[in-house]
Enzyme design. Structure first.
Site, PDB file in Angstrom:
ATOM      1  N   GLY A 145     -22.150 -22.578  -6.759  1.00  0.00           N
ATOM      2  CA  GLY A 145     -22.819 -22.372  -7.982  1.00  0.00           C
ATOM      3  C   GLY A 145     -21.921 -21.969  -9.171  1.00  0.00           C
ATOM      4  NE  ARG A 146     -19.376 -25.026 -13.730  1.00  0.00           N
ATOM      5  CZ  ARG A 146     -18.360 -24.973 -13.440  1.00  0.00           C
ATOM      6  NH1 ARG A 146     -17.560 -24.471 -14.349  1.00  0.00           N
ATOM      7  NH2 ARG A 146     -17.656 -26.254 -12.869  1.00  0.00           N
TER       8      ARG A 146
ATOM      9  N   GLY B  52     -18.059 -17.076 -13.740  1.00  0.00           N
ATOM     10  CA  GLY B  52     -17.218 -17.909 -13.026  1.00  0.00           C
ATOM     11  C   GLY B  52     -18.076 -18.873 -11.952  1.00  0.00           C
TER      12      GLY B  52
ATOM     13  CB  VAL C  85     -20.395 -18.692  -6.373  1.00  0.00           C
ATOM     14  CG1 VAL C  85     -20.532 -18.063  -5.091  1.00  0.00           C
ATOM     15  CG2 VAL C  85     -21.045 -17.521  -7.177  1.00  0.00           C
TER      16      VAL C  85
ATOM     17  CG  ASP D  77     -26.037  -7.604 -16.402  1.00  0.00           C
ATOM     18  OD1 ASP D  77     -27.255  -7.473 -17.090  1.00  0.00           O
ATOM     19  OD2 ASP D  77     -25.450  -8.868 -16.145  1.00  0.00           O
TER      20      ASP D  77
END
Length: 293
Positions: free
Chosen positions: A16-17, A21, A23, A131
């Site tokens: 993932g992105r 950043g 993953v 968050d």
């Protein structure tokens, strides 16, 4: 492409992105499967971010709960910053909402009870997520169950250090889920995470967040100044707790026990139809407005 991270970890594939950043999936020297969040290069070039990253390492590793993605290590080496975490097999709550739009009240409340239980573990250590949103709640599908796990503890703190990633005015968070005290410069504590959990519960029940469909600055002012409209089909007792979680005054937001007490009466209730947009909101009473610190 297989690559090494430090002396103890092997990264096998990128899974993932995101805005922070990439993953990766990989393992340690003992073969334990792990996830690795490699932070973007501009974090590594900021000495303040690197210092905070390593300073918070010990306390983040102590956040241990079945409902939190466990952090095993933080690595700062050769210009790289990486968070080493347990690997969770499954998607996140955002993907679940895109697929199903709304959840039955019992399921939605049960998920939030678990999420708040995980958050409480961090709060006792003085950590506020800041968050919380559906994208940061992973759904662990092992053993035939679907257990929520809150992720990205500590990442919000790094964003606070890297001021380029905060939204206008130095505020931190995702506008749709941001507590009023974050908007108006108040003290941001554990109650801000309860507010974010309340917005997620609202969204799970009706398919949209309370102030969705507005421009960013309008969303922020709505959190501070407006009372969310009540979606149709939400049981009275559930709405009473959701409304309390979304109170403007942080001290008025309830803990987990009030939500947990709802669960027996919600068994078997169906999911409500998804709304296209949130119901009309109303002006907050003057006495419930946020006090600016």
């Amino acid at each position: 492409m297989v690559r090494k991270l430090g002396s103890s970890y092997t990264l096998e594939s990128r899974v993932g992105r995101g805005g922070m950043g990439e993953v990766w999936r990989g393992h340690d020297e003992a073969g334990n499967e792990l996830a690795f969040k490699l932070l973007l290069p501009h974090f590594t070039s900021d000495p303040g971010v690197v210092a905070r990253f390593m300073r918070e390492r010990a306390i983040l590793i102590r956040v241990q709960s079945p409902f939190v993605v466990a952090i095993h290590d933080l690595v700062a080496e050769r210009g790289e910053l990486a968070i080493v975490m347990e690997f969770v097999e499954g998607s996140d709550l955002r993907h679940e909402l895109v697929r199903r739009r709304t959840l039955p009240p019992g399921e939605a409340v049960g998920l939030i009870v678990d999420i708040l239980t995980g958050l409480a573990t961090a709060h006792r250590l003085g950590i506020v997520h800041r968050d919380l949103k559906p994208e940061n709640v992973l759904l662990d599908r092992r053993d035939g169950t679907s257990r929520p796990k809150v992720s990205d503890f500590g990442v919000a703190g790094l964003m606070a250090s890297a001021t380029r990633l905060t939204i206008p005015g130095g505020m931190l968070g995702t506008p749709l889920y941001m507590a009023p005290e974050s908007v108006d410069g108040g003290v941001v504590g554990p109650a801000a995470d309860i507010y974010a959990a309340g917005t997620m519960l609202y969204e799970m029940l009706c398919g949209v967040a309370p102030f969705a469909g507005r421009e960013m600055l309008s969303i922020l002012r709505a959190h501070a100044d407006l009372v969310p409209g009540r979606p149709p089909g939400v049981p009275d007792e559930v709405w009473a707790v959701v409304a309390a979680m979304l109170a403007k005054n942080p001290a008025d937001r309830p803990g987990t026990d009030r939500l947990r007490a709802l669960l027996p009466a919600l068994t078997g209730l169906p999911a409500a139809p998804a709304m296209v947009g949130p119901p009309a909101s109303s002006r907050s009473a003057p006495h419930s407005s946020v006090t600016v610190a």
